[in-house]
Motif scaffolding. Structure first.
Motif, PDB file in Angstrom:
ATOM      1  N   SER A 245       0.800  -1.229   0.000  1.00  0.00           N
ATOM      2  CA  SER A 245       0.000   0.000   0.000  1.00  0.00           C
ATOM      3  C   SER A 245       0.827   1.270   0.000  1.00  0.00           C
ATOM      4  N   THR A 248       4.243   3.391   4.249  1.00  0.00           N
ATOM      5  CA  THR A 248       5.497   3.842   4.850  1.00  0.00           C
ATOM      6  C   THR A 248       6.570   4.223   3.834  1.00  0.00           C
ATOM      7  N   GLY A 249       6.411   3.910   2.584  1.00  0.00           N
ATOM      8  CA  GLY A 249       7.463   4.278   1.641  1.00  0.00           C
ATOM      9  C   GLY A 249       7.152   3.839   0.219  1.00  0.00           C
ATOM     10  N   GLY A 367      -5.786  -5.519   9.028  1.00  0.00           N
ATOM     11  CA  GLY A 367      -5.293  -4.360   8.290  1.00  0.00           C
ATOM     12  C   GLY A 367      -4.697  -3.289   9.164  1.00  0.00           C
ATOM     13  N   ASP A 388      -9.277 -10.991  15.358  1.00  0.00           N
ATOM     14  CA  ASP A 388      -8.330 -10.009  14.852  1.00  0.00           C
ATOM     15  C   ASP A 388      -7.223 -10.809  14.179  1.00  0.00           C
ATOM     16  N   TYR A 390      -3.566 -10.582  12.033  1.00  0.00           N
ATOM     17  CA  TYR A 390      -2.464  -9.696  11.697  1.00  0.00           C
ATOM     18  C   TYR A 390      -1.688 -10.290  10.531  1.00  0.00           C
ATOM     19  N   THR A 393       0.628  -7.528   3.102  1.00  0.00           N
ATOM     20  CA  THR A 393       0.590  -7.840   1.675  1.00  0.00           C
ATOM     21  C   THR A 393       1.614  -8.936   1.379  1.00  0.00           C
ATOM     22  N   GLU A 394       2.767  -8.807   2.019  1.00  0.00           N
ATOM     23  CA  GLU A 394       3.859  -9.739   1.767  1.00  0.00           C
ATOM     24  C   GLU A 394       3.473 -11.183   2.065  1.00  0.00           C
TER      25      GLU A 394
HETATM   26  P1  ATP Z   1       3.969  -0.395   2.927  1.00  0.00           P
HETATM   27  O1  ATP Z   1       4.564  -1.691   3.408  1.00  0.00           O
HETATM   28  O2  ATP Z   1       4.080  -0.222   1.460  1.00  0.00           O
HETATM   29  O3  ATP Z   1       4.433   0.784   3.701  1.00  0.00           O
HETATM   30  P2  ATP Z   1       1.592  -1.207   4.376  1.00  0.00           P
HETATM   31  O4  ATP Z   1       2.544  -1.863   5.329  1.00  0.00           O
HETATM   32  O5  ATP Z   1       0.570  -0.285   4.942  1.00  0.00           O
HETATM   33  O6  ATP Z   1       2.383  -0.453   3.209  1.00  0.00           O
HETATM   34  P3  ATP Z   1       0.025  -3.604   4.051  1.00  0.00           P
HETATM   35  O7  ATP Z   1       0.798  -4.793   3.689  1.00  0.00           O
HETATM   36  O8  ATP Z   1      -1.333  -3.433   3.478  1.00  0.00           O
HETATM   37  O9  ATP Z   1       0.828  -2.343   3.574  1.00  0.00           O
HETATM   38  O10 ATP Z   1      -0.163  -3.511   5.612  1.00  0.00           O
HETATM   39  C1  ATP Z   1       0.404  -4.405   6.528  1.00  0.00           C
HETATM   40  C2  ATP Z   1       0.602  -3.706   7.857  1.00  0.00           C
HETATM   41  O11 ATP Z   1      -0.667  -3.340   8.436  1.00  0.00           O
HETATM   42  C3  ATP Z   1       1.266  -4.550   8.923  1.00  0.00           C
HETATM   43  O12 ATP Z   1       2.663  -4.571   8.786  1.00  0.00           O
HETATM   44  C4  ATP Z   1       0.799  -3.847  10.198  1.00  0.00           C
HETATM   45  O13 ATP Z   1       1.565  -2.693  10.453  1.00  0.00           O
HETATM   46  C5  ATP Z   1      -0.627  -3.435   9.850  1.00  0.00           C
HETATM   47  N1  ATP Z   1      -1.593  -4.461  10.320  1.00  0.00           N
HETATM   48  C6  ATP Z   1      -2.239  -5.373   9.569  1.00  0.00           C
HETATM   49  N2  ATP Z   1      -3.074  -6.124  10.306  1.00  0.00           N
HETATM   50  C7  ATP Z   1      -2.960  -5.700  11.579  1.00  0.00           C
HETATM   51  C8  ATP Z   1      -3.553  -6.085  12.833  1.00  0.00           C
HETATM   52  N3  ATP Z   1      -4.461  -7.066  12.905  1.00  0.00           N
HETATM   53  N4  ATP Z   1      -3.173  -5.414  13.945  1.00  0.00           N
HETATM   54  C9  ATP Z   1      -2.251  -4.414  13.885  1.00  0.00           C
HETATM   55  N5  ATP Z   1      -1.663  -4.010  12.732  1.00  0.00           N
HETATM   56  C10 ATP Z   1      -2.012  -4.626  11.591  1.00  0.00           C
END
Ligand code: ATP
Ligand code: MG
Length: 633
Positions: A245, A248-249, A367, A388, A390, A393-394
């Motif tokens: 998404s 963070t970068g 998410g 819940d 956790y 995308t990876e």
């Molecule tokens: P990018 O890695 O490009 O900066 P992003 O990390 O937001 O973007 P995603 O892979 O969609 O992209 O998000 C995963 C992240 O979302 C996780 O690393 C975590 O920080 C957060 N996350 C997902 N599910 C949970 C959850 N159940 N509780 C807390 N945090 C969550």
């Protein structure tokens, strides 16, 4: 003890990895069944089921034809356009086969990339499955990204064909897609030769480029009833690329395999989500996100369920719409996000009791962090367990979750429960040493990553290793870049992202810790804290808070008084060291469409830098408010 059962199941998946995953392999169909699960000769690269041959589309569609050809595969509802219909597995098969023929006619071959820039329409699923059918690699780009972001992804994936629609709809407003695609193609260095356009009849001004643009309906008609057999692929053949998404970068092209993904999803339906073939699953995400790929499209279909595909907002035409769909399709498994539930929580609770949601067995949320009040409210209202989970995308599927299909463990609010089978999760300090129970560490995974996780960063093996496996000195361990802590019962809690740490006068503080302290003040509804460069202290925390009642900061004097109260609340909860330099009051915080707080952009603004890619911002006015707040006083 049920937690002991979960632990034993997990332990076996790590210690007897080969046998465990060969067993799970029987959950899917193969042309050539695998005789071994894992090739780990080149870690951290893991190849799952490399000698097996299978196909995602076959597993999601064809294999059900004999037993459930007349069962609904997909139930589509758009409250944006009013379009509604159901496709049986047989009908879905016919659509997918035709679309695969269209792609072939446009020159798409096995291994080629196809970018899908589409709204939540059934044809988006068809196009994904059609790519999978012929071994083309799809890359869905969320239909909210602006042309520059699309162009970057085009140049990274270098697609043969791009599939789009004339327009999307959001909240009753038409959003033209085609002009944006045209601009992206003009800006891209490697534009595709052909653009397939699905004309929804929404944008009368939508134009076509002769020789390049192809009308979807016409192309589908000309393919007719041609048979397009599935292409059997080696287990580790890439199935899709999905860019993270970018919260963070710079987004990374997460590359997914074929067999490992199919097996991981099939197993997750059994052990985590607990849906049964023939039942309906409703995931309220978007196909542009990983949750959509895994739990709108592939997992429910591989599992022989009906997937409910919804285009629309959770509160339009009213706040009962999601529950109305649950009642109508007798949904047993629902998957949503904490943000969506928080939105509903602000509405009249009567919307929930108006519909019969008794078919539901579980609600899954992922998410972002799921706060306790939200979890408690929705589980009390629905009277079902709220899980819940956790993940990233990876990984493509949960790293931490309760696993009701293994054992029914009690939930702890605020915790996504336990490491999921296959994930050798460890909490490590920055030097790579495991931290004791109760202390925070970085959520890390010892390789190999289990089936279904990214196999590499698209086109950049070096970036895969340097980004994900180089955080802990001297060892190749996957970093999630999230902080976590485990309690004495083995429950995990996610504390925030590792780059959301503020280093103030030599003290390291997590932004989420400060946010929780600020939220402790009863007037605060929501808050974002970022670290801002400071000549003296290195960094100082700055807070942007949304009030329950905006009138509380209506005058400068009131805002100042409230700010002082918040300082005191933080002093009490965390100590003066966590006290923000400033508390700014706003009415909305900048978040992505998927509900993630854009701290990176807030921080950039606070430091006078460019906020970066803002195209999936839910509400553009939010950034403007941050900008204005920073000017004030
Ligand atoms: P990018 O890695 O490009 O900066 P992003 O990390 O937001 O973007 P995603 O892979 O969609 O992209 O998000 C995963 C992240 O979302 C996780 O690393 C975590 O920080 C957060 N996350 C997902 N599910 C949970 C959850 N159940 N509780 C807390 N945090 C969550
Ligand atoms: Mg990430």
């Amino acid at each position: 003890m049920s937690t002991a059962a979960v632990r034993a199941f997990h332990q076996r998946s790590i210690e007897d990895r080969e046998a465990f995953w060969l067993e799970q392999a029987s959950l899917i169909d193969w042309q050539t069944p695998p005789t071994r699960a894992l090739d780990d000769s080149r870690l951290p690269f893991a190849r799952w089921y490399p000698e097996g041959r299978t196909n995602l589309c076959h597993n999601a569609v064809d294999r059900h034809l004999a037993t459930r050809g007349d069962q609904a595969a997909l139930a589509y509802v758009s409250t944006e356009t009013g379009r509604e219909f159901t496709w049986t597995y047989r009908e879905l098969h016919a659509e997918v086969q035709r679309c695969a023929g269209v792609l072939q006619d446009l020159g798409v071959r096995t291994g080629d990339r196809v970018i899908l820039y589409l709204p939540m329409i059934a044809e988006a699923l068809v196009a994904m499955l059609a790519c999978a059918r012929i071994g083309a690699i799809h890359s869905v780009v969320f239909g909210g990204f602006a042309s520059a972001s699309l162009a970057t992804r085009i140049d990274d994936a270098r697609p043969t064909v791009l599939v789009t629609a004339d327009a999307g709809m959001r909240g009753g407003r038409m959003i033209p897609y085609k002009p944006l695609v045209d601009a992206a193609l003009a800006a891209a260095a490697h534009p595709p030769a052909k653009v397939l356009v699905i004309d929804r009849g929404l944008d009368a001004d939508s134009s076509r480029v002769a020789g390049r643009d192809v009308d979807y309906a016409e192309a589908m008609a000309s393919v007719g009833q041609r048979e397009v057999p599935v292409v059997w692929l080696p287990g580790d053949a890439p199935s899709y690329i999905l860019y993270t998404s970018g919260t963070t970068g710079r987004p990374k092209g997460v590359q997914r395999d074929t067999a490992g993904y199919a097996v991981a999803l099939a197993a997750s339906m059994k052990y985590i989500y607990g849906g049964q073939p023939g039942e309906a699953m409703f995931t309220t995400s978007d196909i542009g996100w990983v949750v959509g790929h895994s739990y709108i499209v592939y997992a429910p279909l591989i599992h022989g369920m009906t997937t409910v595909v919804y285009e629309g907002l959770p509160i339009r035409p009213d706040a009962g719409i999601l529950w109305r769909l649950v009642e109508r399709f007798k949904v047993t498994v629902m998957f949503s996000s904490p943000t969506a539930i928080r939105v509903l929580k602000k509405q009249d609770p009567a919307w929930l009791s108006r519909y019969d949601t008794s078919s539901l067995r579980g609600l899954y949320l992922a998410g972002e962090p799921l706060d306790e009040p939200t979890a408690r409210w929705i589980s009390d209202s629905l009277q079902v367990p709220v899980t819940d989970n956790y993940w990233q995308t990876e990984t493509g599927w949960p790293i931490l979750s309760a696993m009701p299909g293994v054992a029914d463990t009690p939930r702890k609010f605020g915790s996504p429960s336990f490491p999921v089978y296959g994930f050798d999760v460890q909490l490590l300090d920055p030097d790579g040493h495991p931290v004791p129970v109760g202390q925070k560490g970085v959520v890390a995974i010892r390789p190999p990553l289990p089936p279904g996780c990214l196999s590499t960063v698209w086109g950049d093996d070096a970036r895969f290793v340097s980004t994900y496996f180089s955080s802990f000195s001297g060892q190749q361990v996957y970093s999630s870049f999230d902080w976590g802590v485990a309690d004495e019962d083995g429950y995990y809690f996610i504390l925030g992202r590792t780059d959301d740490v503020i280093n103030t006068a030599g003290h390291r503080l997590g932004t989420r810790e400060i946010e929780e302290a600020v939220s402790g003040h009863p007037a605060i509804a929501e808050v974002a804290v970022v670290g801002v460069q400071d000549a003296v202290k290195g960094q100082v925390p700055v807070a942007f808070a949304v009030l329950r009642d905006a009138a509380g900061a209506a005058t400068p004097a009131a805002a100042e008084a409230l700010e002082r109260e918040v300082f005191l609340a933080v002093d009490q909860a965390l100590g003066a060291i966590g006290r923000p330099a400033r508390v700014h009051f706003v009415t909305v915080l900048p978040k992505t469409r998927s509900g993630k707080l854009l701290r990176r952009s807030i921080q950039a603004l606070a430091e006078g830098r460019d906020p970066g890619d803002m195209t999936t911002l839910e509400d553009p006015a939010a950034l403007e408010q941050i900008r204005l707040a920073l000017l004030d006083r």
